[in-house]
Enzyme design. Structure first.
Site, PDB file in Angstrom:
ATOM      1  N   CYS A   1       0.842  -1.208   0.000  1.00 57.33           N
ATOM      2  CA  CYS A   1       0.000   0.000   0.000  1.00 57.33           C
ATOM      3  C   CYS A   1       0.872   1.251   0.000  1.00 57.33           C
ATOM      4  CB  CYS A   1      -0.905   0.036   1.223  1.00 57.33           C
ATOM      5  SG  CYS A   1      -2.134  -1.279   1.285  1.00 57.33           S
TER       6      CYS A   1
ATOM      7  N   CYS B   1      -7.105  -1.853 -16.015  1.00 54.43           N
ATOM      8  CA  CYS B   1      -6.623  -1.484 -14.684  1.00 54.43           C
ATOM      9  C   CYS B   1      -5.389  -0.589 -14.760  1.00 54.43           C
ATOM     10  CB  CYS B   1      -6.322  -2.734 -13.849  1.00 54.43           C
ATOM     11  SG  CYS B   1      -4.986  -3.745 -14.531  1.00 54.43           S
TER      12      CYS B   1
END
Length: 382
Positions: free
Chosen positions: A13, A339
């Site tokens: 992340c 994506c």
């Protein structure tokens, strides 16, 4: 604000320290700047968002040795280093228990960890897959063939875990490739079912340990339903689904189409797509094994003027040759989802020569990361 204890070190992340609403605004702005750069003028729908935490249905963790066996994700800034993961707020809520169990198992057995530079060792990766709507979990351990796995202990240790979701499948994958990616050279079902099953609306999909399936089940259900609505099929249209994967989009569209053809490169993925069609009792769909450029060049004339072409390519997007082949096909309508916003905009610019872009719509399938799913609907210019 909720932040994982590994944030800042773990490379999984990047933006947990930014409020989620701000993340969405940032992603919208980035996409708009890309569209402006490629001089694409189109209406822009608001970004779609879903659950912020525990959304990923698949994770691959890497074994490493740092005074002890660890199991985790690569460091954000030191790619050779692995961060020992104790929690993961974007994966399954059972991740912590599973990782701890497998680390203890590996430590007790004193298995050597694979070293990607010397190409020696045994333990390589751990795969955790989860069906979010049916609450089923699949686990796969990836090793080299240099030792035997204590299958009985591995199975028993996992079965003794008190998980929130239901463990349905345990696999052993052999990977002796030099690449650091998971290569399924050989796989063995140790316990349970070959598949876990996910439900997206009225449809069911079997997911194997090596199946491609979009990582955000909540988002793809919404995306596929919107694609079905946006195309406004009446039952007379024929559809060509390029890069069809396990057949999800084609299966959703089949309810309102006359017939759907899906094209995918790997034979095993095509077989999985066919099984998913049978599972949902769909007869007006067929899946073909072929490379998209080769298929369009050799067989494209048969599909010339087809009503709808669906494009959902890999992150690298479309090659110039594939774009030219699609333009020669002259479909009445194109649905393009990706994506990768960069290649998405690049390819839309090329298609825009003969097609009008009706709208662009972003979907945040990947909270706290740089990634963004994008959708466009294109109509052929008369």
């Amino acid at each position: 604000m909720k932040i994982c204890k590994h944030f800042g070190n773990c490379g999984g992340c990047s933006f947990q320290n930014i409020p989620y609403l701000q993340q969405l605004k940032n992603k919208e702005e980035k996409l708009k700047k890309l569209l402006s750069y490629y001089e694409i003028d189109s209406s822009f729908k608001p970004i779609n968002s879903y659950r912020e935490w525990f959304y990923r249905n698949k994770m691959e963790f890497t074994f490493s040795f740092q005074e002890k066996i660890i199991l985790g994700l690569h460091h954000k800034n030191k790619k050779r280093k692995v961060v020992d993961i104790e929690e993961c707020l974007i994966a399954s809520q059972d991740t912590e228990k599973i990782l701890n169990c497998v680390k203890k198992f590996a430590d007790k057995k004193n298995y050597p960890v694979y070293h990607k530079f010397t190409h020696r060792g045994f333990l390589r990766h751990l795969i955790i897959r989860e069906a979010k709507f049916t609450n089923q979990i699949m686990i796969g351990i990836v090793t080299t063939p240099l030792q035997d796995l204590d299958k009985e202990k591995f199975i028993n240790d996992l079965l003794n875990l008190k998980l929130e979701k239901k463990l349905k499948s345990i696999w052993w994958i052999i990977n002796d490739a030099l690449s650091d990616a998971v290569v399924f050279q050989k796989k063995e079902l140790l316990w349970g079912d070959c598949f876990i099953q996910e439900e997206l609306g009225e449809y069911k999909f079997n997911i194997g340990i090596d199946s491609f399936f979009q990582v955000n089940s909540f988002g793809i259900k919404d995306l596929y339903e919107k694609i079905t609505d946006y195309t406004c099929l009446t039952g007379k249209e024929k559809v060509l689904d390029l890069y069809c994967g396990v057949g999800c989009i084609g299966i959703f569209l089949s309810k309102k189409a006359k017939f759907v053809w899906g094209i995918e490169l790997k034979k095993e993925i095509v077989e999985a797509a066919s099984e998913n069609a049978k599972l949902n009792k769909i007869e007006n769909i067929s899946f073909l094994t072929d490379e998209v450029r080769r298929f369009l060049n050799l067989k494209g004339s048969f599909y010339r003027g087809i009503d709808l072409v669906v494009i959902n390519p890999p992150r690298c997007g479309l090659s110039k040759k594939v774009i030219r082949a699609i333009l020669r096909l002259e479909p009445k309508m194109i649905i393009y989802s990706s994506c990768n916003p960069d290649t998405f905009c690049r390819d839309l610019k090329a298609l825009n020569s003969l097609y009008k872009i009706n709208f662009i719509e972003p979907f945040d399938f990947f909270p706290h990361t740089i990634h963004l799913e994008c959708l466009a609907l294109l109509d052929k210019i008369s």
